[in-house]
Design an enzyme around this catalytic site. Structure first.
Site, mmCIF file in Angstrom:
data_model
loop_
_atom_site.group_PDB
_atom_site.id
_atom_site.type_symbol
_atom_site.label_atom_id
_atom_site.label_comp_id
_atom_site.label_asym_id
_atom_site.label_seq_id
_atom_site.Cartn_x
_atom_site.Cartn_y
_atom_site.Cartn_z
ATOM 1 N N ASP A 1 0.735 -1.124 -0.129
ATOM 2 C CA ASP A 1 0.041 0.057 -0.022
ATOM 3 C C ASP A 1 0.755 1.125 -0.045
ATOM 4 O O ASP A 1 1.918 1.045 0.269
ATOM 5 C CB ASP A 1 -0.974 -0.073 1.293
ATOM 6 N N ASP B 1 -0.032 5.064 0.828
ATOM 7 C CA ASP B 1 -0.410 6.102 1.993
ATOM 8 C C ASP B 1 -0.406 5.502 3.359
ATOM 9 O O ASP B 1 -0.986 4.654 3.416
ATOM 10 C CB ASP B 1 -1.580 7.001 1.693
ATOM 11 N N ASN C 1 14.440 14.151 29.689
ATOM 12 C CA ASN C 1 13.287 14.582 28.760
ATOM 13 C C ASN C 1 13.693 15.766 27.990
ATOM 14 O O ASN C 1 14.037 16.833 28.662
ATOM 15 C CB ASN C 1 11.783 14.611 29.544
ATOM 16 N N GLU D 1 12.472 9.166 25.566
ATOM 17 C CA GLU D 1 12.971 9.076 26.778
ATOM 18 C C GLU D 1 14.522 8.421 26.717
ATOM 19 O O GLU D 1 14.667 7.231 26.657
ATOM 20 C CB GLU D 1 12.171 7.875 27.436
HETATM 21 P P1 ADP Z 1 11.665 12.970 34.792
HETATM 22 O O1 ADP Z 1 10.609 12.607 35.349
HETATM 23 O O2 ADP Z 1 12.092 14.453 34.905
HETATM 24 O O3 ADP Z 1 12.053 12.179 33.856
HETATM 25 P P2 ADP Z 1 13.654 11.004 35.794
HETATM 26 O O4 ADP Z 1 13.613 10.212 37.125
HETATM 27 O O5 ADP Z 1 13.444 10.057 34.613
HETATM 28 O O6 ADP Z 1 12.647 12.067 35.864
HETATM 29 O O7 ADP Z 1 15.035 11.560 35.831
HETATM 30 C C1 ADP Z 1 15.390 12.299 34.756
HETATM 31 C C2 ADP Z 1 16.658 13.093 35.018
HETATM 32 O O8 ADP Z 1 17.734 12.697 35.883
HETATM 33 C C3 ADP Z 1 17.288 13.787 34.194
HETATM 34 O O9 ADP Z 1 16.465 14.941 33.708
HETATM 35 C C4 ADP Z 1 18.664 14.371 34.533
HETATM 36 O O10 ADP Z 1 18.696 15.408 35.122
HETATM 37 C C5 ADP Z 1 18.992 13.238 35.562
HETATM 38 N N1 ADP Z 1 19.862 12.085 35.181
HETATM 39 C C6 ADP Z 1 20.786 11.613 36.088
HETATM 40 N N2 ADP Z 1 21.482 10.619 35.332
HETATM 41 C C7 ADP Z 1 21.114 10.440 34.537
HETATM 42 C C8 ADP Z 1 21.413 9.643 33.034
HETATM 43 N N3 ADP Z 1 22.280 8.795 33.258
HETATM 44 N N4 ADP Z 1 20.582 9.665 31.920
HETATM 45 C C9 ADP Z 1 19.427 10.576 32.151
HETATM 46 N N5 ADP Z 1 19.221 11.342 32.812
HETATM 47 C C10 ADP Z 1 19.970 11.385 34.081
HETATM 48 N N1 RBF Z 2 8.239 1.595 28.220
HETATM 49 C C1 RBF Z 2 7.631 0.656 27.704
HETATM 50 O O1 RBF Z 2 6.369 0.592 28.223
HETATM 51 N N2 RBF Z 2 7.885 -0.400 27.079
HETATM 52 C C2 RBF Z 2 9.199 -0.498 26.435
HETATM 53 O O2 RBF Z 2 9.697 -1.451 25.840
HETATM 54 C C3 RBF Z 2 10.230 0.562 26.846
HETATM 55 N N3 RBF Z 2 11.632 0.496 26.538
HETATM 56 C C4 RBF Z 2 12.393 1.385 26.926
HETATM 57 C C5 RBF Z 2 13.535 1.202 26.483
HETATM 58 C C6 RBF Z 2 14.675 2.153 26.867
HETATM 59 C C7 RBF Z 2 16.124 2.050 26.377
HETATM 60 C C8 RBF Z 2 14.275 3.209 27.929
HETATM 61 C C9 RBF Z 2 15.324 4.328 28.149
HETATM 62 C C10 RBF Z 2 12.974 3.349 28.143
HETATM 63 C C11 RBF Z 2 12.045 2.442 27.743
HETATM 64 N N4 RBF Z 2 10.710 2.450 28.296
HETATM 65 C C12 RBF Z 2 9.868 1.421 27.738
HETATM 66 C C13 RBF Z 2 10.232 3.387 28.911
HETATM 67 C C14 RBF Z 2 10.130 3.714 30.338
HETATM 68 O O3 RBF Z 2 8.855 3.250 30.591
HETATM 69 C C15 RBF Z 2 10.207 5.119 30.647
HETATM 70 O O4 RBF Z 2 11.623 5.649 30.545
HETATM 71 C C16 RBF Z 2 9.623 5.392 31.584
HETATM 72 O O5 RBF Z 2 8.215 5.470 31.746
HETATM 73 C C17 RBF Z 2 9.875 6.850 32.429
HETATM 74 O O6 RBF Z 2 9.009 7.659 32.132
HETATM 75 MG MG MG Z 3 12.534 10.900 32.491
#
Ligand code: ADP
Ligand code: RBF
Ligand code: MG
Length: 387
Positions: free
Chosen positions: A17, A19, A262, A312
């Site tokens: 397909d 689109d 993020n 993420e």
């Molecule tokens: P959020 O809800 O803000 O995503 P997380 O629990 O996922 O919170 O933590 C993300 C934060 O942790 C990042 O924004 C960064 O400031 C910090 N951090 C520390 N180590 C790492 C890492 N190895 N990879 C990504 N973020 C990291």
């Molecule tokens: N979330 C899922 O629900 N399914 C996945 O297969 C999944 N794979 C991930 C793989 C990687 C490498 C990372 C970093 C995250 C993944 N997550 C996945 C997301 C994870 O649920 C997310 O980081 C948390 O929800 C934080 O918001």
């Molecule tokens: Mg996060």
């Protein structure tokens, strides 16, 4: 070792397909509809997307006129929108994996056709913007060349006739429900690659449902396998995103013990609609700290059933502190797997850690390692975020 499942049918020909399967048409269609609806004082409702996907232009127009109670006829609506769509065809991008699939089938000599509900002239115009596509297809059938559009099997049966093959030897790849129904009604094997999120459940009549063309494994159906996977990873055309690190869902570290940094939604929305959900990896640069390996998911995190598509990125390095507000740049160079649901939090965590190990190792390979020196990561951070 044979990967063929004895219960699976073996095919010799493929019918694609256009689109939503090879081309990211939906984004363009939605942009045009938003403009036209605004002229009538109406607002596009994303939840109604399923009413137009996979339909003939006339059916899609009637659905919009009816759903939004527009004070015009279907013909009037179409004469307003048709030129607007034509102007946008040059902007329609190939979906991830589409070029790779077309090239693979051509190089391996698999006979393959195209069957679309679009009129033939529109198909030709859209294909002309994608190098090497038109001449690759052994047959092209448009909706205007048969009696009935999908979900009727006519376009697929006509494609099989032109390919000079029995329909039962054909495999169809389709993103829409009407398309899947048409392929099944034609007696063909159907692989569904739904273009709308969270729709996989509706596609149970398909022989297989995959998340994106990157997850298509032709050898499952007796066709030649792709030979570009390297150490559990698939190299992709690199893409670039960046911006200041913002707060996410607040559960990466807390719930999973895996922090994910993020990026602001407005920096990434365009790229997010271009890239299919899944687990990817690449290189990350933090403005004041350095360059690190990175593995990330894109999508709706099925385990948490998010309503928003997010990126993420987990940087594969132990940091002593958070880095909210710092400029983060990512070069995404490879693909690992589709996003998945898991029976337990622990199995999700184990899988993410395995993704981390795969990325860590793969990024040493010359094909990926060079991107560590990409100018996007090296250049001054004054230049702003997105390419
Ligand atoms: P959020 O809800 O803000 O995503 P997380 O629990 O996922 O919170 O933590 C993300 C934060 O942790 C990042 O924004 C960064 O400031 C910090 N951090 C520390 N180590 C790492 C890492 N190895 N990879 C990504 N973020 C990291
Ligand atoms: N979330 C899922 O629900 N399914 C996945 O297969 C999944 N794979 C991930 C793989 C990687 C490498 C990372 C970093 C995250 C993944 N997550 C996945 C997301 C994870 O649920 C997310 O980081 C948390 O929800 C934080 O918001
Ligand atoms: Mg996060």
């Amino acid at each position: 070792m044979s990967t063929l499942n004895p219960l699976r049918r073996v095919v010799s020909h493929v019918i694609l397909d256009l689109d939503g399967t090879l081309l990211n048409t939906d984004g363009i269609v939605i942009e045009v509809l938003k403009v036209v609806l605004a002229q009538y004082g109406k607002k596009w409702d994303g939840k109604k997307s399923h009413r137009i996907v996979g339909k003939t232009p006339f059916e899609a127009a009637s659905a919009v006129v009816e759903d939004y109670e527009l004070p015009c006829t279907i013909a009037e609506f179409m004469s307003a929108t048709t030129p607007m769509f034509s102007n946008q065809w040059c902007n329609i991008k190939a979906l991830p994996g589409a070029n790779r699939l077309v090239r693979h089938l051509r190089l391996k000599g698999v006979p393959f056709g195209l069957a679309s509900n679009s009129p033939r002239a529109n198909i030709d115009a859209k294909l002309s913007y994608h190098h090497g596509w038109t001449e690759s297809f052994w047959a092209i059938v448009g909706g205007n060349e048969v009696e009935n559009g999908k979900p009727s099997p006519d376009v697929f049966l006509e494609a099989a006739r032109r390919l000079k093959v029995d329909p039962s030897n054909c495999l169809v790849i389709e993103d829409s429900l009407p398309g899947v129904m048409a392929g099944k009604a034609a007696g063909m094997v159907v692989v569904a690659v739904p273009s709308l999120p969270k729709q996989a459940g509706l596609f149970n009549s398909a022989d297989e449902v995959i998340n994106s063309l990157l997850d298509f494994h032709p050898e499952k159906w007796g066709l030649p396998p792709f030979d570009d996977w390297i150490e559990d990873t698939l190299p992709i055309e690199p893409w670039y995103i960046g911006g200041p690190v913002v707060k996410g869902f607040g559960r990466g570290s807390k719930v999973l013990g895996i922090p994910t940094a993020n990026l602001p939604a407005e920096n990434i929305s365009g790229l997010l609609s271009e890239h299919t959900s899944g687990v990817y990896f690449g290189w990350a640069k933090l403005s004041t700290r350095g360059i690190y390996k990175m593995v990330m998911s894109i999508g709706w995190n099925p385990y948490f059933n998010n309503t928003e598509k997010t990126v993420e990125p987990w940087l594969l390095h132990e940091f002593d502190d958070d880095f909210y507000g710092e400029e983060l740049r990512l070069v995404v160079v490879g693909y690992i797997r589709p996003e998945a649901n898991f029976p337990s939090l622990d199995s999700l965590i184990q899988r993410i850690r395995q993704d981390g190990r795969i990325a860590e190792k793969a990024l040493e390979l010359p094909i990926y390692a060079g991107y560590k020196d990409d100018p996007y990561l090296k250049n001054s951070f004054q230049l702003n975020n997105c390419c």
